[in-house]
Motif scaffolding. Structure first.
Motif, PDB file in Angstrom:
ATOM      1  N   ASN A  63       0.834  -1.204   0.000  1.00 45.89           N
ATOM      2  CA  ASN A  63       0.000   0.000   0.000  1.00 45.89           C
ATOM      3  C   ASN A  63       0.869   1.255   0.000  1.00 45.89           C
ATOM      4  OD1 ASN A  63      -3.079   0.445   0.277  1.00 45.89           O
ATOM      5  ND2 ASN A  63      -2.233   1.954   1.699  1.00 45.89           N
ATOM      6  N   PHE A  64       1.915   1.250   0.833  1.00 46.67           N
ATOM      7  CA  PHE A  64       2.786   2.420   0.929  1.00 46.67           C
ATOM      8  C   PHE A  64       3.669   2.577  -0.304  1.00 46.67           C
ATOM      9  CE2 PHE A  64       6.925   4.260   1.878  1.00 46.67           C
ATOM     10  CZ  PHE A  64       6.556   5.504   2.370  1.00 46.67           C
ATOM     11  N   VAL A  65       4.289   1.481  -0.749  1.00 46.30           N
ATOM     12  CA  VAL A  65       5.227   1.538  -1.872  1.00 46.30           C
ATOM     13  C   VAL A  65       4.531   2.059  -3.125  1.00 46.30           C
ATOM     14  CG1 VAL A  65       6.543   0.085  -3.466  1.00 46.30           C
ATOM     15  CG2 VAL A  65       6.844  -0.180  -0.995  1.00 46.30           C
ATOM     16  N   ARG A  66       3.312   1.573  -3.397  1.00 47.48           N
ATOM     17  CA  ARG A  66       2.576   2.072  -4.552  1.00 47.48           C
ATOM     18  C   ARG A  66       2.371   3.579  -4.445  1.00 47.48           C
ATOM     19  NH1 ARG A  66      -3.098   2.128  -5.602  1.00 47.48           N
ATOM     20  NH2 ARG A  66      -3.223   2.706  -3.407  1.00 47.48           N
ATOM     21  N   TRP A  67       1.943   4.056  -3.242  1.00 50.16           N
ATOM     22  CA  TRP A  67       1.683   5.481  -3.022  1.00 50.16           C
ATOM     23  C   TRP A  67       2.957   6.305  -3.247  1.00 50.16           C
ATOM     24  CZ3 TRP A  67       3.799   8.846   0.660  1.00 50.16           C
ATOM     25  CH2 TRP A  67       3.143  10.077   0.810  1.00 50.16           C
ATOM     26  N   LYS A  68       4.052   5.867  -2.676  1.00 50.03           N
ATOM     27  CA  LYS A  68       5.298   6.644  -2.715  1.00 50.03           C
ATOM     28  C   LYS A  68       5.894   6.665  -4.124  1.00 50.03           C
ATOM     29  CE  LYS A  68       8.638   8.960  -0.649  1.00 50.03           C
ATOM     30  NZ  LYS A  68       9.473   9.308  -1.807  1.00 50.03           N
ATOM     31  N   ILE A  69       5.920   5.532  -4.804  1.00 50.96           N
ATOM     32  CA  ILE A  69       6.524   5.476  -6.133  1.00 50.96           C
ATOM     33  C   ILE A  69       5.689   6.265  -7.138  1.00 50.96           C
ATOM     34  CG2 ILE A  69       7.113   3.942  -8.048  1.00 50.96           C
ATOM     35  CD1 ILE A  69       8.032   1.905  -5.963  1.00 50.96           C
ATOM     36  N   ARG A  70       4.378   6.152  -7.054  1.00 53.79           N
ATOM     37  CA  ARG A  70       3.539   6.966  -7.939  1.00 53.79           C
ATOM     38  C   ARG A  70       3.809   8.441  -7.700  1.00 53.79           C
ATOM     39  NH1 ARG A  70      -2.412   7.460  -9.967  1.00 53.79           N
ATOM     40  NH2 ARG A  70      -2.454   9.724 -10.145  1.00 53.79           N
ATOM     41  N   ARG A  71       3.943   8.816  -6.448  1.00 57.48           N
ATOM     42  CA  ARG A  71       4.187  10.214  -6.085  1.00 57.48           C
ATOM     43  C   ARG A  71       5.499  10.714  -6.704  1.00 57.48           C
ATOM     44  NH1 ARG A  71       1.743  13.106  -1.794  1.00 57.48           N
ATOM     45  NH2 ARG A  71       3.073  14.565  -0.682  1.00 57.48           N
ATOM     46  N   GLU A  72       6.495   9.843  -6.734  1.00 51.47           N
ATOM     47  CA  GLU A  72       7.797  10.221  -7.273  1.00 51.47           C
ATOM     48  C   GLU A  72       7.781  10.323  -8.798  1.00 51.47           C
ATOM     49  OE1 GLU A  72      10.489   7.267  -5.911  1.00 51.47           O
ATOM     50  OE2 GLU A  72      10.461   7.941  -3.812  1.00 51.47           O
ATOM     51  N   ILE A  73       7.163   9.362  -9.461  1.00 47.32           N
ATOM     52  CA  ILE A  73       7.277   9.279 -10.920  1.00 47.32           C
ATOM     53  C   ILE A  73       6.174  10.042 -11.646  1.00 47.32           C
ATOM     54  CG2 ILE A  73       7.266   7.694 -12.892  1.00 47.32           C
ATOM     55  CD1 ILE A  73       8.637   5.644 -11.101  1.00 47.32           C
ATOM     56  N   ILE A  74       4.947   9.827 -11.250  1.00 50.92           N
ATOM     57  CA  ILE A  74       3.819  10.490 -11.911  1.00 50.92           C
ATOM     58  C   ILE A  74       3.610  11.889 -11.333  1.00 50.92           C
ATOM     59  CG2 ILE A  74       1.361  10.378 -12.459  1.00 50.92           C
ATOM     60  CD1 ILE A  74       3.054   8.251 -13.854  1.00 50.92           C
ATOM     61  N   GLY A  75       3.679  11.969 -10.008  1.00 48.48           N
ATOM     62  CA  GLY A  75       3.526  13.264  -9.352  1.00 48.48           C
ATOM     63  C   GLY A  75       2.145  13.867  -9.555  1.00 48.48           C
ATOM     64  N   MET A  76       2.080  15.173  -9.455  1.00 53.31           N
ATOM     65  CA  MET A  76       0.818  15.873  -9.655  1.00 53.31           C
ATOM     66  C   MET A  76       0.439  15.872 -11.123  1.00 53.31           C
ATOM     67  SD  MET A  76       1.487  19.086  -7.115  1.00 53.31           S
ATOM     68  CE  MET A  76       0.165  19.998  -7.841  1.00 53.31           C
ATOM     69  N   TRP A  77      -0.854  15.887 -11.359  1.00 58.51           N
ATOM     70  CA  TRP A  77      -1.335  15.856 -12.734  1.00 58.51           C
ATOM     71  C   TRP A  77      -0.878  17.091 -13.498  1.00 58.51           C
ATOM     72  CZ3 TRP A  77      -5.130  19.032 -15.217  1.00 58.51           C
ATOM     73  CH2 TRP A  77      -5.486  18.603 -16.506  1.00 58.51           C
ATOM     74  N   ARG A  78      -0.385  16.869 -14.721  1.00 58.17           N
ATOM     75  CA  ARG A  78      -0.023  17.964 -15.620  1.00 58.17           C
ATOM     76  C   ARG A  78      -0.841  17.820 -16.899  1.00 58.17           C
ATOM     77  NH1 ARG A  78       4.403  21.150 -14.414  1.00 58.17           N
ATOM     78  NH2 ARG A  78       3.290  22.489 -15.901  1.00 58.17           N
TER      79      ARG A  78
END
Length: 546
Positions: A418-433
């Motif tokens: 649960n955490f790893v998915r949240w953190k990695i998405r945050r790093e790579i995808i980040g906020m919507w552009r």
């Protein structure tokens, strides 16, 4: 006889709540098949912040004799709460449960204490079954034993009639949109509605529960009926229509005919969103151009995973080449691709999850709906996961919405996943552009986001992470998501012996979390170490909450 059809206000964290509030097509369709009773539809997605008082207000003003609820599995807990409010308001009101959960769990519901809150269960499609039930109730139960797909009480015990065959879609009239009580449905702030052009799917994806509803089938609504449905929605103000088909591009020739039909309607300023597989567009890239001409501006694409092994494990017919060619065909026509990906397969570790997001980013996709593999009841996947002892949460179905982790991989515990998915998405995808297509089709929303809200959200995230740290920010966001569907309804005597907490992987109830209790309760693993590949911090076979 007065009947109220109710759509649950429960939603999932990966559905943007204020930007995306379309109505239910299923409830309006059922209402559209009934002429001899006074039927209203209460679609509570638009009432989320005031769901309980608005619902009670409808009961007071409309005074229904029968209230019918629909529920997906993750929504059932919320739906039970509203059934209790109905019975508490007036015990004479007959309550009906339909939809996926009633279809999958009719026998368990009938044998549980929840049976006291339900008078009827409708299994399978309810388009005509609900009207048949109303006729029988009005006739004091006459003919109830002949309603296929109905479960009803006989001497305080449920009797289950034989299953109902799939309906003939040629006989189903368009939705009765005039029977909706709520107003203001929208998608990205354009007035919105929902249609369906087909039902079912022929693919054999092992994680999908659609086969339990429709079997392995694919049925088409008559094209003239679909076009009449679009015109009806448009005449009532809709300018953004979502096609809710399970796989609209399974028959590309038919989809092309649909696009031609929509073009022929010549409806100004009307756009569409749908969901599909990339396979159709990889094989028929020319249809993407026709799709754009018809006004389809965005599509949820089931990419699922970058691993060939994982795709085979899920029984997905996708290949990486198919995915890339399908996405390229759509992007060439400036169609917004919303990538659907799934993490949490048996061999997933932080590196494979990171590869998923990197693959999506490299294709120029900025909108992602990422799910964690969920063992939906009665799917082949659930059986496989049970045999492999990978399911941590067996029965707290509140978290079976695709967002939260209920399973372990061979490398990650459920809490770590649960955490790893949240953190990695945050790093790579980040906020919507915004992409070029977003600027083209959603100019107003994109301006507001890019030049306003995005900077506010970015600053808020940086401050919270600075003050609380990465772990604190994660836990507070999870609390917001976990309590999204807590409407404060207490059902007397209903005990939850099977609570599960996706953040910690234990049997605590997330509804009881406070900000302070969550912040001082440390994660049960060293999260910095878990962002790299390696063995789980606890044995993979360990039972959580035991």
């Amino acid at each position: 006889m007065r009947a109220l059809l109710v759509q649950s206000p429960a939603t999932s964290p990966w559905v943007p709540r204020r930007q995306w509030e379309p109505p239910s097509v299923a409830m309006a369709t059922i209402a559209g098949q009934i002429d001899n009773h006074d039927v209203k539809v209460a679609d509570m997605v638009i009432w989320r912040k005031q769901a309980v008082p608005r619902f009670l207000q409808v009961l007071r003003e409309f005074k229904p004799d029968v209230v019918g609820f629909t529920s997906m599995t993750f929504q059932y807990d919320t739906t039970v709460g509203f059934a209790y409010l109905t019975k508490h308001f007036d015990s004479r009101i007959r309550t009906v449960l339909g939809g996926y959960h009633a279809t999958l769990f009719s026998e368990k519901i009938a044998a549980s204490p929840d049976a006291n809150l339900w008078d009827f269960l409708v299994r399978g499609e309810g388009d005509f079954a609900f009207g048949e039930l109303l006729n029988s109730v009005e006739a004091e139960g006459k003919g109830m034993e002949n309603i296929l797909g109905l479960s009803y009480k006989e001497e305080d015990r449920f009797r289950h009639n034989p299953p109902r065959p799939l309906e003939d879609l040629d006989k189903i009239r368009i939705p009765a949109r005039d029977k909706r009580l709520a107003k203001g449905f929208h998608m990205y702030f354009r007035r919105a509605d929902v249609i369906e052009t087909s039902r079912g799917c022929l693919h054999l994806c092992n994680f999908c529960s659609i086969r339990e509803m429709y079997g392995r089938s694919f049925r088409l609504f008559p094209l003239d009926r679909v076009l009449a449905d679009i015109e009806d929605a448009y005449s009532r103000g809709a300018r953004h229509i979502f096609c809710t088909d399970d796989n609209i591009t399974l028959d590309m020739e038919r989809f092309e005919q649909l696009c031609d039909g929509v073009i022929g309607l010549k409806l100004k300023n009307l756009i569409f969103t749908t969901q599909a597989s990339p396979i159709g567009f990889a094989n028929r890239p020319d249809v993407a151009r026709k799709m754009a001409q018809a006004g389809f501006v965005s599509i949820f694409l089931g990419i699922e995973n970058v691993s060939v092994k994982n795709l085979k494990t899920m029984h997905k017919p996708n290949t990486l080449d198919t995915i890339q060619r399908g996405v390229a065909a759509l992007q060439k026509e400036d169609i917004i691709v919303i990538a659907g990906i799934i993490n949490g397969l048996a061999d997933d570790d932080p590196e494979s999850i990171r590869e998923n997001y990197q693959f999506i980013k490299e294709m120029g996709i900025s909108s992602v709906m990422d799910q964690i593999m969920t063992p939906y009841p009665k799917t082949p996947l659930r059986d496989e996961m049970l045999a492999d002892d990978r399911i941590a949460n067996l029965s707290d179905f509140r978290w079976y919405d695709g967002y939260f982790s209920n399973v372990r991989t061979h490398q990650l515990t459920p809490a770590e996943l649960n955490f790893v998915r949240w953190k990695i998405r945050r790093e790579i995808i980040g906020m919507w552009r915004a992409t070029k297509a977003d600027w083209k089709f959603f100019k107003g929303y994109t301006y507001v986001w890019e030049f306003g809200f995005r900077h506010i959200v970015w600053l808020n995230e940086r401050l919270l992470e600075l003050i609380l740290g990465v772990e604190g920010r994660y836990k507070l966001q999870m609390r917001q998501f976990l309590q999204l569907n807590d409407f404060g309804i207490e059902v007397p005597g209903r005990q939850r012996a099977d609570a599960y907490h996706p953040v910690y992987g234990n049997n605590e109830d997330p509804y009881r979390d406070t900000r302070w209790s969550l912040l001082k309760h440390r994660l049960p693993f060293p999260w910095r170490k878990r962002l790299t590949a390696g063995p789980p911090s606890q044995p993979a076979a360990e039972k959580f909450g035991d």
